[in-house]
Design an enzyme around this catalytic site. Structure first.
Site, PDB file in Angstrom:
ATOM      1  N   GLU A  42      -7.749   3.715  12.502  1.00 61.24           N
ATOM      2  CA  GLU A  42      -6.433   3.748  13.236  1.00 61.24           C
ATOM      3  C   GLU A  42      -6.546   4.687  14.319  1.00 61.24           C
ATOM      4  O   GLU A  42      -7.300   5.594  14.290  1.00 61.24           O
ATOM      5  CB  GLU A  42      -5.144   3.395  12.612  1.00 61.24           C
ATOM      6  CG  GLU A  42      -4.782   4.653  11.620  1.00 61.24           C
ATOM      7  CD  GLU A  42      -3.584   4.082  10.916  1.00 61.24           C
ATOM      8  OE1 GLU A  42      -2.507   4.352  11.443  1.00 61.24           O
ATOM      9  OE2 GLU A  42      -3.538   3.878   9.662  1.00 61.24           O
ATOM     10  N   ASP A  80       0.875  -1.296  -0.081  1.00 60.95           N
ATOM     11  CA  ASP A  80       0.075   0.093   0.008  1.00 60.95           C
ATOM     12  C   ASP A  80       0.929   1.030   0.039  1.00 60.95           C
ATOM     13  O   ASP A  80       1.884   1.143   0.672  1.00 60.95           O
ATOM     14  CB  ASP A  80      -0.957  -0.157   1.176  1.00 60.95           C
ATOM     15  CG  ASP A  80      -0.305   0.069   2.573  1.00 60.95           C
ATOM     16  OD1 ASP A  80       0.104   0.970   3.121  1.00 60.95           O
ATOM     17  OD2 ASP A  80       0.035  -1.049   2.919  1.00 60.95           O
TER      18      ASP A  80
END
Length: 269
Positions: A160, A69
């Site tokens: 997150e 990613d």
């Protein structure tokens, strides 16, 4: 007559000052996106949870597929080189909150596709700035869509630690679950796909109370170690494991849990 005029002008002046105060307060309340280019999938997980053993390639391509990613943090990516190094899939950061778009998104998202890599976009969640539905719509308006071409992964929601303040963005577990639900439902209503949920088990436990109700969403779990470890409640297995924050591919390193047929299934839904 003079008294009435004086009172009228006084009212206008007070209203004007009140308006000025309101505008000033609104301006001061604008959310910050300072450092947003450096916020990527796992940037805060590595900071809060640490990076432990960096596993070697343990699986054959029949068992797991290697991917990665990227975000604006990586700059322009050499996609033919990434494909040559074994990249089978990639997630690219598209947006954050409702006020930031990755300036490298077009080069990264289109370039990976042109190199033959299955690609998807992800959104860095900011539950502190707007509701989940608004952020899903912002994500979709800036590259987060899905198409049934076999080369596009469903959009991913990056949940997150808050890089701007309190870990759970000032929300209790019920509020966070409702926020994620609103994002997921909006994305599904508009695309027909459940978004992938990116998170760590520790963050999910802390900020959602380990809510088990998102098992229908593909799970992209972060753990920088030689084993995947405990998963969040509701998922029997991960779809993708982000196992290292550096490696042979640009950005973070990921394993898809399965073969090429699993990758096709994830892309087609």
């Amino acid at each position: 007559m003079k008294r009435r005029l004086l009172l009228r002008w006084s009212a206008v002046l007070v209203a004007g000052l009140a308006g000025t105060s309101f505008l000033s307060t609104t301006a001061e309340a604008e959310p910050s996106y300072a450092g947003a280019e450096g916020h990527y999938a796992g940037s805060q997980i590595a900071k809060h949870e640490g990076v432990f053993a960096q596993p070697s390639v343990e699986y054959s391509t029949q068992d797991q597929l290697l991917g990665h990613d990227v975000s604006g943090h990586q700059g322009a990516v050499d996609w033919p080189a990434a494909a040559g190094a074994g990249a089978q899939f990639v997630y690219v950061k598209a947006t954050e909150g409702t006020g930031f778009v990755n300036p490298q998104f077009t080069q990264q998202y289109n370039g990976s596709y042109q190199a033959g890599i299955v690609r998807g976009a992800y959104h860095f969640a900011r539950p502190d700035v707007s509701d989940g539905a608004a952020q899903a719509n912002y994500f979709l308006a800036h590259g987060g869509g899905w198409s049934p071409d076999g080369k596009t992964l469903p959009g991913a929601l990056d949940m997150e630690y808050n890089p701007y303040g309190e870990t759970c963005f000032g929300m209790d577990a019920a509020g966070m679950v409702a926020w994620v639900r609103a994002f997921s439902d909006t994305y599904r209503d508009r695309t027909g796909r459940f978004p992938t949920i990116y998170t760590s088990t520790s963050w999910w436990k802390r900020c959602t109370g380990n809510n088990p109700s998102f098992g229908g969403n593909p799970l992209w779990v972060a753990r920088y170690n030689s084993f995947v470890g405990e998963l969040p409640a509701g998922w029997a297995q991960q779809t993708i494991w982000q196992f290292a924050n550096a490696g042979t591919l640009p950005g973070d390193q990921n394993w898809l849990n399965g073969s090429h047929s699993a990758l096709r299934n994830l892309a087609f839904g």
